[in-house]
Enzyme design. Structure first.
Site, short mmCIF file in Angstrom:
data_model
loop_
_atom_site.label_atom_id
_atom_site.label_comp_id
_atom_site.label_asym_id
_atom_site.label_seq_id
_atom_site.Cartn_x
_atom_site.Cartn_y
_atom_site.Cartn_z
N VAL A 12 0.83 -1.21 0.00
CA VAL A 12 0.00 0.00 0.00
C VAL A 12 0.86 1.26 0.00
CG1 VAL A 12 -1.87 1.23 1.17
CG2 VAL A 12 -1.87 -1.26 1.17
N VAL A 31 -6.09 20.09 -3.82
CA VAL A 31 -5.65 20.59 -2.50
C VAL A 31 -5.48 22.11 -2.55
CG1 VAL A 31 -3.73 20.54 -0.84
CG2 VAL A 31 -4.50 18.42 -1.90
N LYS A 100 -6.38 -1.34 9.63
CA LYS A 100 -7.63 -1.59 10.40
C LYS A 100 -7.35 -2.15 11.79
CE LYS A 100 -6.57 -4.72 7.31
NZ LYS A 100 -6.32 -4.70 5.87
N GLU A 124 -10.04 6.01 5.82
CA GLU A 124 -10.96 5.52 4.78
C GLU A 124 -10.52 4.17 4.22
OE1 GLU A 124 -14.02 7.13 3.30
OE2 GLU A 124 -13.98 4.98 2.97
N GLY A 129 -11.15 -1.43 1.18
CA GLY A 129 -10.14 -1.03 0.18
C GLY A 129 -10.46 0.33 -0.42
N GLY A 182 -1.41 -10.01 -4.15
CA GLY A 182 -1.24 -8.90 -3.20
C GLY A 182 -2.50 -8.57 -2.42
N ASP A 196 -9.55 -10.15 10.02
CA ASP A 196 -9.52 -8.90 9.26
C ASP A 196 -10.94 -8.33 9.12
OD1 ASP A 196 -7.99 -7.14 7.16
OD2 ASP A 196 -9.72 -7.92 6.06
N LYS A 200 -12.87 -4.82 10.64
CA LYS A 200 -13.58 -3.90 9.74
C LYS A 200 -15.04 -3.72 10.18
CE LYS A 200 -10.58 -4.93 5.81
NZ LYS A 200 -10.37 -5.82 4.67
N1 HSE Z 1 -6.23 -8.67 3.24
C1 HSE Z 1 -7.26 -7.69 3.08
C2 HSE Z 1 -8.34 -8.26 2.19
C3 HSE Z 1 -6.66 -6.44 2.48
O1 HSE Z 1 -8.11 -9.30 1.57
O2 HSE Z 1 -9.42 -7.69 2.11
C4 HSE Z 1 -7.57 -5.26 2.47
O3 HSE Z 1 -7.93 -4.87 3.77
#
Ligand code: HSE
Length: 403
Positions: A12, A31, A100, A124, A129, A182, A196, A200
């Site tokens: 990222v 900006v 997160k 955000e 994503g 990725g 994860d 979220k």
């Molecule tokens: N590993 C996370 C996903 C990355 O697959 O959604 C984005 O938060």
């Protein structure tokens, strides 16, 4: 000119540098000043990389440089990210993060520092994503009492579930594929075990319900037990299986959970495939709304981070209003949550299953005559457990059905 620093030059972080370099003219125009990347902090060297000359290894250079006004945190994990972000905020620098885990664990503390300093802590990119969802929850949906937020919040697992459903692909093979693209976390356990998505949904629920939802209190189940046979049953029922993060206001309070669900075509989440994420929101005056887009990957996540940098640059000495609250939301016990349950059974008869669960729909697969499945009537999780206990080891597995 506004100087910024990027901490963490991984997927990222390098995306953030690329987005700023690619779209510098339009970003600077929005900006009203030039955004200049002064430092990129990473432990590694990047010979031949466009950011090679910006790489530093000492955080103190960033925190002690009064010219740096905005800091991007794309390191991931809790430490040293927490210490670095806290010190940057205390030094009067706004922070934009995609992390997160950091927001879910330390969001209350970091937001309070930002407010006290009249700066911004923006995140955000932490959910969904590239999908704008934090900003809509903070500003567009403020006329509503939100009573449900349910999302496909993890790109890796949605990619895996889609491939397993459509191609009959093997779990390990699709996980490797998602990692190579990725999408996955450094340790993919966070993706496949639902951790994860748990962070979220906790962040989104905090913003939606205006009280802090502690991710450690969100019941969480991942996709590791989902098999190709489960997918066959889902297909036979005209459904698919998705890892959902969901939180709802019900008569006696709020609940939140992350788990795989059988989802039918009547849900807008049914058609959300591959690495895409979607967040379904129901408000008492809005009705239904769904936010859809790419959920994991380099540039789209970086796009959300850079959007936050632009917002921070436009609000240099004022904290943008948000719904983040330190007052804690007490969640209902998972045992009280009601739903229908898809249950695979082997070694007990259909009559025994019906005697245990009540009036069930029965599903059979020609290829698996040794077993069958039932979908129970609506009951609480506690009642389900008690009834499932009557069938003991005959139960091969259970998946919740999205209502
Ligand atoms: N590993 C996370 C996903 C990355 O697959 O959604 C984005 O938060």
């Amino acid at each position: 000119m506004i100087n910024i620093a990027v901490m963490g030059y991984g997927t990222v972080g390098s995306g953030v540098v690329e987005v700023i370099n690619t779209n510098h003219d339009s970003i600077n125009k929005r900006v009203g000043e030039e955004i200049n990347i002064k430092y990129v902090l990473d432990l590694r060297e990047f010979p031949g990389d466009p950011a090679e000359h910006l790489i530093i290894h000492d955080f103190e250079q960033i925190v002690n440089d009064p010219e740096v006004k905005i800091v991007v945190e794309t390191m991931g994990g809790l430490e040293p990210a927490h210490t670095f972000v806290k010190r940057c905020l205390e030094a009067g620098k706004s922070v934009a993060t995609s992390n997160k885990a950091l927001v879910a664990k330390f969001g209350v503390e970091l937001m309070e520092i930002a407010k006290a300093k009249n700066i911004n802590f923006l995140f955000e990119a932490s959910c969904g994503g590239g999908i704008p969802i934090i900003r809509p929850l903070n500003s567009s949906l403020t006329a509503d009492e939100i009573d449900e937020i349910t999302g496909i919040l993890n790109g890796t697992t949605n990619y895996m579930m889609t491939k397993m459903s459509m191609e009959g692909a093997d779990f390990d093979e699709v996980l490797k594929d998602a990692q190579a693209k990725g999408y996955a976390e450094a340790d993919p356990t966070a993706d496949i075990e639902g951790y994860d998505a748990c962070r979220k949904i906790a962040i989104l629920s905090t913003l939606a319900f205006g009280q802090f939802v502690d991710f450690e209190e969100v019941y969480t189940e991942g996709i590791t037990k989902i098999t190709a046979v489960d997918m066959e049953y889902a297909k036979k029922m005209g459904k698919t299986i998705k890892l959902l993060g969901t939180s709802r206001k019900v008569d006696n309070g709020f609940y939140a959970m992350v788990a795989p669900f059988l989802v039918g075509p009547e849900s807008p989440l049914y058609s959300v495939n591959d690495v895409f994420n979607a967040i379904f929101v129901h408000g008492n005056v809005l009705g239904d709304a769904m936010f859809y887009g790419s959920g994991a990957g380099k540039l789209l996540t970086a796009s959300a981070v850079v959007g936050d940098v632009v917002d921070a640059a436009r609000h240099m000495h004022c904290t943008i209003m948000n719904n983040w609250s330190s007052g804690k939301l007490e969640l209902l016990p998972t045992d009280d949550v009601e739903g229908r349950f898809f249950v695979r059974v082997k070694g007990s008869s259909q009559e025994e299953a019906k005697a245990a669960f009540g009036d069930c729909d029965v599903i059979t697969l020609e290829a698996h005559p040794e077993e069958f499945a039932v979908v129970t009537p609506v009951m609480t999780e506690a009642v389900y457990k008690e009834k499932a206990g009557k069938l003991g080891d005959s139960i091969l597995g259970m998946i919740r059905v999205k209502q």
